[in-house]
Write an enzyme that holds these catalytic residues in place. Structure first.
Site, PDB file in Angstrom:
ATOM      1  N   TYR A  63       0.961  -1.400   0.164  1.00  0.00           N
ATOM      2  CA  TYR A  63      -0.176  -0.297  -0.333  1.00  0.00           C
ATOM      3  C   TYR A  63       0.770   0.971   0.022  1.00  0.00           C
ATOM      4  CZ  TYR A  63       0.775   0.979   4.745  1.00  0.00           C
ATOM      5  OH  TYR A  63       1.807   1.402   6.394  1.00  0.00           O
ATOM      6  N   LYS A  92       6.674  -2.055   1.930  1.00  0.00           N
ATOM      7  CA  LYS A  92       5.111  -1.976   2.161  1.00  0.00           C
ATOM      8  C   LYS A  92       4.103  -2.187   2.666  1.00  0.00           C
ATOM      9  CE  LYS A  92       3.062   3.219   2.658  1.00  0.00           C
ATOM     10  NZ  LYS A  92       3.409   3.176   4.573  1.00  0.00           N
ATOM     11  N   GLU A  99      11.953   1.968  14.617  1.00  0.00           N
ATOM     12  CA  GLU A  99      11.817   3.095  14.175  1.00  0.00           C
ATOM     13  C   GLU A  99       9.951   3.954  14.924  1.00  0.00           C
ATOM     14  OE1 GLU A  99      10.205   2.458   9.729  1.00  0.00           O
ATOM     15  OE2 GLU A  99       9.670   0.014  10.343  1.00  0.00           O
ATOM     16  N   LEU A 145      11.095   1.103   6.901  1.00  0.00           N
ATOM     17  CA  LEU A 145      10.291   1.260   5.902  1.00  0.00           C
ATOM     18  C   LEU A 145      11.681   2.622   5.356  1.00  0.00           C
ATOM     19  CD1 LEU A 145       7.822   0.817   3.996  1.00  0.00           C
ATOM     20  CD2 LEU A 145       6.483   2.722   5.132  1.00  0.00           C
TER      21      LEU A 145
HETATM   22  N1  PLP Z   1       7.583   3.630   8.985  1.00  0.00           N
HETATM   23  C1  PLP Z   1       6.421   3.138   8.642  1.00  0.00           C
HETATM   24  C2  PLP Z   1       6.346   1.557  10.178  1.00  0.00           C
HETATM   25  C3  PLP Z   1       5.227   3.267   8.061  1.00  0.00           C
HETATM   26  O1  PLP Z   1       3.877   2.424   8.513  1.00  0.00           O
HETATM   27  C4  PLP Z   1       5.539   4.350   7.217  1.00  0.00           C
HETATM   28  C5  PLP Z   1       4.371   4.787   6.953  1.00  0.00           C
HETATM   29  O2  PLP Z   1       3.376   4.622   6.722  1.00  0.00           O
HETATM   30  C6  PLP Z   1       6.694   5.729   8.032  1.00  0.00           C
HETATM   31  C7  PLP Z   1       7.757   4.859   8.134  1.00  0.00           C
HETATM   32  C8  PLP Z   1       6.735   6.891   7.594  1.00  0.00           C
HETATM   33  O3  PLP Z   1       6.870   6.779   5.971  1.00  0.00           O
HETATM   34  P1  PLP Z   1       6.292   7.814   4.434  1.00  0.00           P
HETATM   35  O4  PLP Z   1       7.649   9.085   5.181  1.00  0.00           O
HETATM   36  O5  PLP Z   1       6.730   7.696   3.540  1.00  0.00           O
HETATM   37  O6  PLP Z   1       4.957   8.255   5.004  1.00  0.00           O
END
Ligand code: PLP
Length: 286
Positions: free
Chosen positions: A33, A150, A182, A206
């Site tokens: 997603y 993701k 994270e 991520l």
């Molecule tokens: N880390 C995780 C586990 C996430 O689920 C997300 C966003 O959903 C992020 C980091 C941040 O990613 P982004 O800046 O692309 O939204």
């Protein structure tokens, strides 16, 4: 209001949109997603999300459901049809269904399922929570080892948020071998002596689209950045901390496991980065 959503080539009222009960996304969490933010009716960093989506699909040997240009058109159509000024576009692609349940992937010509819908979030950018800052608990990171993909396997992050809520906090940071990976749905940073510290990219986290933009903007603003592992104890002794994500932008963190950071209010670097990020992102939105 009934939203218009997109399912496999069609724009439909949300209560008429359906997906098979045999869909691999439903049975196996076999799907990926993206969440793209809308500000001023425009998409923030669409390109970054489209590139990461393709990477997630490639890593899982899944077919793309449509081209990048088609994806942009669908995003824009949904924003327009639903009158979104501030909000989100959620996109999910799964390996689809061949009409039964099996651990073995269905044949390669099985059509992927693609679903997109909008979430209306007036006041997203001017979120009062950013002025208060977030309270964080730390929990063990027991997710699978390919967090760079993701996927829709979000049960543990969801449980982490519930653990935080039960503890009277806003979110959880995940800790593996003593080091912060994270947040449940965001990337994590501390600031010490003016230096921004965040975990380097790997399969452990991520690769946040917001992370990339914020680090670039921080470097352009002459801020010092160190990409290295950090412990939860180090974070508790930091001057400030923050998280980044597409929907939270830059969110200051003011407390970790009951320990207040600095004077317990959003720090100057997080606050400044939020302003820069919102400003620059609005300018570059499409
Ligand atoms: N880390 C995780 C586990 C996430 O689920 C997300 C966003 O959903 C992020 C980091 C941040 O990613 P982004 O800046 O692309 O939204």
């Amino acid at each position: 209001m009934t939203r218009t959503v997109y399912v496999n080539g069609e724009y439909l009222p949300e209560n008429e949109a359906t997906v098979s009960i045999f869909d691999r996304g439903f049975l196996m969490a076999d799907g990926v997603y993206e969440v793209t933010t809308v500000l001023d009716g425009k998409l923030i960093d669409f390109d970054g999300h489209a590139v990461r989506l393709q990477r997630s699909l490639d890593e899982l040997e899944m077919q793309a459901a449509c081209s990048k240009d088609e994806l942009l058109e669908i995003h824009r159509q949904l924003v327009e049809r639903n009158g979104i000024v501030e909000g989100l576009v959620y996109l999910q692609v799964t390996r689809g269904s061949d009409g039964d349940r099996d651990f073995v992937f269905p044949s390669a010509d099985t059509k992927p399922t693609i679903v997109l819908f909008t979430q209306n979030k007036p006041g997203l950018a001017d979120n009062p929570a950013a002025k208060k800052g977030a309270k964080i608990i730390s929990i063990e990171d027991i997710r699978w080892g390919r967090r760079d993909i993701k996927t829709v396997q979000l049960l543990y992050p969801s449980m982490g948020k519930m653990m935080a809520k039960k503890a009277g906090c806003d979110d959880a940071w995940l800790v593996e071998d003593g080091h912060v990976t994270e947040g449940t749905s965001n990337n994590a940073y501390l600031v010490k002596d003016g230096k921004i510290v965040t975990r380097p990219l790997s399969t452990d986290i991520l690769h946040g689209i917001t992370r990339k933009a914020v680090l670039r903007m921080a470097a352009e603003a002459q801020m010092e950045i160190e990409e290295r592992l950090f412990t939860i104890d180090e974070a508790k002794e930091a001057d400030e901390a923050f998280v980044t994500s597409a929907s939270a932008f830059v969110m200051p963190v003011v407390e970790i496991d009951g320990v207040a950071l600095g004077n317990g209010t959003p720090g100057p670097i997080a606050t400044r980065l939020r302003e820069i990020y919102l400003d620059e992102s609005r300018k570059a939105a499409i």
